[in-house]
Design an enzyme around this catalytic site. Structure first.
Site, PDB file in Angstrom:
ATOM      1  N   TYR A  38      93.714 -71.684 -27.485  1.00  0.00           N
ATOM      2  CA  TYR A  38      95.035 -72.301 -27.260  1.00  0.00           C
ATOM      3  C   TYR A  38      94.847 -73.496 -26.196  1.00  0.00           C
ATOM      4  O   TYR A  38      95.459 -73.572 -24.929  1.00  0.00           O
ATOM      5  CB  TYR A  38      96.189 -71.490 -26.569  1.00  0.00           C
ATOM      6  CG  TYR A  38      97.547 -71.729 -27.266  1.00  0.00           C
ATOM      7  CD1 TYR A  38      97.887 -71.658 -28.317  1.00  0.00           C
ATOM      8  CD2 TYR A  38      98.526 -72.401 -26.246  1.00  0.00           C
ATOM      9  CE1 TYR A  38      99.164 -71.795 -28.938  1.00  0.00           C
ATOM     10  CE2 TYR A  38      99.653 -72.703 -26.507  1.00  0.00           C
ATOM     11  CZ  TYR A  38     100.011 -72.479 -28.047  1.00  0.00           C
ATOM     12  OH  TYR A  38     101.466 -72.683 -28.262  1.00  0.00           O
ATOM     13  N   ASP A 100      83.985 -76.366 -28.550  1.00  0.00           N
ATOM     14  CA  ASP A 100      82.668 -76.302 -29.313  1.00  0.00           C
ATOM     15  C   ASP A 100      81.664 -75.347 -28.408  1.00  0.00           C
ATOM     16  O   ASP A 100      80.883 -74.498 -28.931  1.00  0.00           O
ATOM     17  CB  ASP A 100      82.105 -77.590 -29.652  1.00  0.00           C
ATOM     18  CG  ASP A 100      83.066 -78.478 -30.767  1.00  0.00           C
ATOM     19  OD1 ASP A 100      83.459 -77.582 -31.682  1.00  0.00           O
ATOM     20  OD2 ASP A 100      83.440 -79.424 -30.432  1.00  0.00           O
ATOM     21  N   GLY A 102      82.547 -73.138 -26.316  1.00  0.00           N
ATOM     22  CA  GLY A 102      83.339 -71.709 -26.219  1.00  0.00           C
ATOM     23  C   GLY A 102      83.088 -71.045 -27.463  1.00  0.00           C
ATOM     24  O   GLY A 102      82.924 -69.691 -27.677  1.00  0.00           O
ATOM     25  N   GLN A 103      83.059 -71.667 -28.655  1.00  0.00           N
ATOM     26  CA  GLN A 103      82.720 -71.009 -29.977  1.00  0.00           C
ATOM     27  C   GLN A 103      81.190 -70.566 -29.741  1.00  0.00           C
ATOM     28  O   GLN A 103      81.037 -69.324 -30.338  1.00  0.00           O
ATOM     29  CB  GLN A 103      82.963 -72.172 -31.096  1.00  0.00           C
ATOM     30  CG  GLN A 103      84.136 -72.827 -31.398  1.00  0.00           C
ATOM     31  CD  GLN A 103      84.352 -73.633 -32.475  1.00  0.00           C
ATOM     32  OE1 GLN A 103      83.328 -73.805 -33.379  1.00  0.00           O
ATOM     33  NE2 GLN A 103      85.348 -74.577 -32.494  1.00  0.00           N
ATOM     34  N   HIS A 124      86.122 -78.753 -36.983  1.00  0.00           N
ATOM     35  CA  HIS A 124      85.136 -79.699 -36.334  1.00  0.00           C
ATOM     36  C   HIS A 124      83.830 -79.126 -37.262  1.00  0.00           C
ATOM     37  O   HIS A 124      83.690 -77.780 -37.317  1.00  0.00           O
ATOM     38  CB  HIS A 124      84.939 -79.714 -35.138  1.00  0.00           C
ATOM     39  CG  HIS A 124      84.186 -80.949 -34.504  1.00  0.00           C
ATOM     40  ND1 HIS A 124      83.854 -81.801 -35.258  1.00  0.00           N
ATOM     41  CD2 HIS A 124      83.560 -81.087 -33.397  1.00  0.00           C
ATOM     42  CE1 HIS A 124      83.262 -82.804 -34.402  1.00  0.00           C
ATOM     43  NE2 HIS A 124      82.914 -82.506 -33.450  1.00  0.00           N
ATOM     44  N   GLY A 153      95.044 -83.009 -30.943  1.00  0.00           N
ATOM     45  CA  GLY A 153      96.200 -81.932 -30.964  1.00  0.00           C
ATOM     46  C   GLY A 153      97.431 -82.199 -30.546  1.00  0.00           C
ATOM     47  O   GLY A 153      98.651 -81.682 -31.197  1.00  0.00           O
ATOM     48  N   ASP A 208      82.856 -87.845 -36.909  1.00  0.00           N
ATOM     49  CA  ASP A 208      83.661 -87.671 -35.582  1.00  0.00           C
ATOM     50  C   ASP A 208      82.788 -87.902 -34.326  1.00  0.00           C
ATOM     51  O   ASP A 208      83.403 -88.772 -33.399  1.00  0.00           O
ATOM     52  CB  ASP A 208      84.002 -86.227 -35.803  1.00  0.00           C
ATOM     53  CG  ASP A 208      85.208 -86.032 -34.828  1.00  0.00           C
ATOM     54  OD1 ASP A 208      86.376 -86.328 -35.143  1.00  0.00           O
ATOM     55  OD2 ASP A 208      84.809 -85.464 -33.501  1.00  0.00           O
ATOM     56  N   GLU A 212      84.219 -91.061 -31.884  1.00  0.00           N
ATOM     57  CA  GLU A 212      84.719 -90.827 -30.589  1.00  0.00           C
ATOM     58  C   GLU A 212      83.848 -91.502 -29.430  1.00  0.00           C
ATOM     59  O   GLU A 212      84.156 -91.905 -28.462  1.00  0.00           O
ATOM     60  CB  GLU A 212      85.023 -89.284 -30.111  1.00  0.00           C
ATOM     61  CG  GLU A 212      83.704 -88.446 -30.145  1.00  0.00           C
ATOM     62  CD  GLU A 212      84.127 -87.052 -30.207  1.00  0.00           C
ATOM     63  OE1 GLU A 212      85.132 -86.643 -30.546  1.00  0.00           O
ATOM     64  OE2 GLU A 212      83.238 -86.165 -30.217  1.00  0.00           O
ATOM     65  N   SER A 270      98.030-117.228 -32.892  1.00  0.00           N
ATOM     66  CA  SER A 270      98.165-118.866 -33.166  1.00  0.00           C
ATOM     67  C   SER A 270      96.772-119.386 -33.583  1.00  0.00           C
ATOM     68  O   SER A 270      95.809-118.679 -33.717  1.00  0.00           O
ATOM     69  CB  SER A 270      98.058-119.443 -31.517  1.00  0.00           C
ATOM     70  OG  SER A 270      96.842-119.272 -31.086  1.00  0.00           O
TER      71      SER A 270
HETATM   72  N1  LIG Z   1      90.863 -82.237 -29.148  1.00  0.00           N
HETATM   73  C1  LIG Z   1      91.400 -82.382 -30.202  1.00  0.00           C
HETATM   74  O1  LIG Z   1      92.537 -83.097 -30.373  1.00  0.00           O
HETATM   75  C2  LIG Z   1      90.626 -82.140 -31.605  1.00  0.00           C
HETATM   76  C3  LIG Z   1      90.823 -83.047 -32.469  1.00  0.00           C
HETATM   77  C4  LIG Z   1      90.117 -82.576 -33.718  1.00  0.00           C
HETATM   78  C5  LIG Z   1      89.439 -81.312 -33.790  1.00  0.00           C
HETATM   79  N2  LIG Z   1      89.022 -80.827 -32.853  1.00  0.00           N
HETATM   80  C6  LIG Z   1      88.385 -79.576 -32.724  1.00  0.00           C
HETATM   81  O2  LIG Z   1      89.120 -78.547 -32.446  1.00  0.00           O
HETATM   82  C7  LIG Z   1      88.474 -77.537 -31.967  1.00  0.00           C
HETATM   83  C8  LIG Z   1      88.999 -76.939 -30.736  1.00  0.00           C
HETATM   84  O3  LIG Z   1      88.992 -78.153 -29.855  1.00  0.00           O
HETATM   85  P1  LIG Z   1      90.046 -78.347 -28.653  1.00  0.00           P
HETATM   86  O4  LIG Z   1      90.007 -80.023 -28.006  1.00  0.00           O
HETATM   87  O5  LIG Z   1      91.378 -77.890 -28.843  1.00  0.00           O
HETATM   88  O6  LIG Z   1      89.376 -77.409 -27.422  1.00  0.00           O
HETATM   89  P2  LIG Z   1      89.661 -77.210 -25.800  1.00  0.00           P
HETATM   90  O7  LIG Z   1      90.998 -77.841 -25.603  1.00  0.00           O
HETATM   91  O8  LIG Z   1      88.437 -77.634 -25.306  1.00  0.00           O
HETATM   92  O9  LIG Z   1      89.775 -75.551 -26.139  1.00  0.00           O
HETATM   93  C9  LIG Z   1      89.561 -74.906 -25.193  1.00  0.00           C
HETATM   94  C10 LIG Z   1      89.972 -73.604 -25.637  1.00  0.00           C
HETATM   95  O10 LIG Z   1      88.657 -72.679 -25.751  1.00  0.00           O
HETATM   96  C11 LIG Z   1      88.696 -71.536 -24.848  1.00  0.00           C
HETATM   97  N3  LIG Z   1      87.449 -71.379 -24.431  1.00  0.00           N
HETATM   98  C12 LIG Z   1      86.477 -72.351 -24.102  1.00  0.00           C
HETATM   99  N4  LIG Z   1      85.425 -71.560 -23.654  1.00  0.00           N
HETATM  100  C13 LIG Z   1      85.630 -70.403 -23.863  1.00  0.00           C
HETATM  101  C14 LIG Z   1      84.623 -69.360 -23.550  1.00  0.00           C
HETATM  102  N5  LIG Z   1      83.904 -69.340 -23.162  1.00  0.00           N
HETATM  103  N6  LIG Z   1      85.527 -68.060 -23.988  1.00  0.00           N
HETATM  104  C15 LIG Z   1      86.565 -67.859 -24.231  1.00  0.00           C
HETATM  105  N7  LIG Z   1      87.461 -68.960 -24.654  1.00  0.00           N
HETATM  106  C16 LIG Z   1      86.907 -70.248 -24.161  1.00  0.00           C
HETATM  107  C17 LIG Z   1      89.779 -72.066 -23.921  1.00  0.00           C
HETATM  108  O11 LIG Z   1      90.178 -71.055 -23.284  1.00  0.00           O
HETATM  109  P3  LIG Z   1      90.613 -70.976 -21.596  1.00  0.00           P
HETATM  110  O12 LIG Z   1      91.780 -72.081 -21.409  1.00  0.00           O
HETATM  111  O13 LIG Z   1      90.764 -69.569 -21.305  1.00  0.00           O
HETATM  112  O14 LIG Z   1      89.405 -71.777 -21.065  1.00  0.00           O
HETATM  113  C18 LIG Z   1      90.900 -72.874 -24.658  1.00  0.00           C
HETATM  114  O15 LIG Z   1      91.659 -71.873 -25.326  1.00  0.00           O
HETATM  115  C19 LIG Z   1      86.799 -77.747 -31.657  1.00  0.00           C
HETATM  116  O16 LIG Z   1      86.234 -77.756 -32.737  1.00  0.00           O
HETATM  117  C20 LIG Z   1      87.168 -79.466 -31.662  1.00  0.00           C
HETATM  118  O17 LIG Z   1      86.098 -80.140 -32.122  1.00  0.00           O
HETATM  119  C21 LIG Z   1      89.611 -81.064 -31.485  1.00  0.00           C
END
Ligand SMILES: NC(=O)c1ccc[n+]([C@@H]2O[C@H](COP(=O)([O-])OP(=O)(O)OC[C@H]3O[C@@H](n4cnc5c(N)ncnc54)[C@H](OP(=O)(O)O)[C@@H]3O)[C@@H](O)[C@H]2O)c1
Length: 348
Positions: A38, A100, A102-103, A124, A153, A208, A212, A270
């Site tokens: 989240y 990524d 965290g995944q 992603h 997001g 991507d 960025e 212009s």
């Molecule tokens: N950012 C964007 O707008 C965007 C756009 C297009 C695609 N994407 C893709 O969507 C996916 C999510 O991206 P995002 O930007 O939403 O990610 P983000 O905000 O960095 O996500 C953080 C989430 O991952 C959790 N997390 C991170 N490390 C963890 C760990 N070691 N154990 C458990 N939970 C962990 C966090 O939990 P905590 O809060 O507890 O740390 C939080 O829920 C990625 O694949 C990204 O490339 C993102």
């Protein structure tokens, strides 16, 4: 699906005309969609799907700000909000929306929660494409799909609320059930995509990461800084340098470019600006080609991925990032920017 002529190349696209929300609801009718994470994408996609009548649960580690945010958004602990593994077990579609890094850290636990016929969903191509570095290799008995919104997001949510949408690419890596494509399209429509276009996991991540690091963020920030610094070096005030570099771009020109394209912009400035921009655009293009070449190669070879995983897996990664971000925030240029924004009539 519709076929659209994109500047001479015919490509397939899917909109809610070809794949209406009603059909998406039918496809996802018996599914539970578990949104794991989240952070930024998690809330956007989860809330849009929930508003669209999809059965959504959120998985998030407890005791964190992200957990509290999910509660604040109306997800109920023990009912629609669970720790990661519990949500993954409940989901028939498992949306892997952790960062990524965290995944990579949580994959062994999440993999163990997947049941035959589930859909594993990414936004992603990162984890799958760079599997040599992430060790994320899904089991054979699940669908593996991708829907990648081409925006933050936050705009996935705000555009949904104002009735527009963010375009998304989609891809199928594994079709175990024979339903992978309809599941991907249904999810793409349910999260509120403007239109969907096909890609592969590899092309999604290469474009991507290039985007960025390039025009969307890295190149834009670098080019703005270069112009601001030149103007300052020649004695222009911070207010003048900032207005001429950023404020005019964001408050005027880029809005027109968004509406009408850069070709229209060239035709509607212009003749002085036109002559100069026509002469200088090729010089800037040629100056950055070698940088973009190097960038794409580093993305393709996985060097950029290695750097991301090393940097963002360190226990103190947030603090380290914050230090670098603070340097930008405290720079003269962006402090000048804060002053300029505060002077906008709507902010006064
Ligand atoms: N950012 C964007 O707008 C965007 C756009 C297009 C695609 N994407 C893709 O969507 C996916 C999510 O991206 P995002 O930007 O939403 O990610 P983000 O905000 O960095 O996500 C953080 C989430 O991952 C959790 N997390 C991170 N490390 C963890 C760990 N070691 N154990 C458990 N939970 C962990 C966090 O939990 P905590 O809060 O507890 O740390 C939080 O829920 C990625 O694949 C990204 O490339 C993102």
């Amino acid at each position: 699906m519709a076929h659209i002529d994109f500047g001479g190349t015919i490509e397939e696209v899917i909109t809610s005309e070809e794949f209406p929300l009603e059909k998406a609801k039918e496809v996802l009718g018996d599914e539970t969609v578990a949104v794991l994470g989240y952070g930024v994408q998690g809330p956007g996609q989860a809330l849009n799907m929930r508003d669209n009548g999809i059965n959504v649960v959120v998985g998030q580690r407890k005791g964190t700000q992200s957990w509290d945010k999910a509660v604040g958004d109306g997800f109920i602990p023990g009912d629609t909000l669970f720790p990661l593994e519990t949500a993954a077990q409940k989901g028939t579609v498992v949306q892997f929306l952790l960062s990524d890094a965290g995944q990579v850290a949580t994959w062994p636990q999440i993999k163990a929660c997947l049941n035959e016929g589930d859909a594993l969903y990414f936004s992603h191509g990162f984890s799958i494409t760079y599997k040599d570095q992430t060790d994320i290799v899904p089991p054979q008995n699940v669908d593996v799909i991708l829907v990648a919104p081409k925006g933050s997001g936050r705009t996935v949510r705000t555009n949904f609320l104002d009735g527009s949408g963010i375009n998304s690419s989609f891809a199928i890596l594994q079709d175990f059930t024979g339903r992978a494509r309809e599941r991907a399209l249904a999810l793409g429509i349910a999260i509120g995509s403007g239109y969907l276009f096909p890609t592969t996991f590899q092309n999604e991540v290469y474009s991507d990461l290039t985007g960025e690091r390039g025009v969307l963020m890295g190149c834009l920030a670098g080019v703005m800084e270069a112009q601001y610094n030149i103007l300052r070096k020649h004695g222009h005030t911070p207010s003048e340098a900032f207005n001429e570099t950023v404020e005019e771009l964001t408050q005027s020109l880029i809005r027109l470019v968004a509406e009408n394209g850069m070709d229209w912009m060239f035709s509607n400035c212009s003749t002085t600006a036109q002559r100069g921009a026509l002469d200088w655009a090729p010089k800037f293009r040629d100056a950055v080609v070698p940088v973009f070449d190097e960038l794409y190669e580093r993305v393709k070879s996985g060097v950029e991925t290695k750097r991301v995983l090393e940097a963002n897996s360190a226990p103190d990664y947030r603090e380290k990032l914050q230090k670098e971000l603070d340097v930008i925030k405290n720079s003269e240029m962006w402090r000048a920017g804060a002053a300029v924004r505060a002077l906008r009539p709507e902010n006064r």
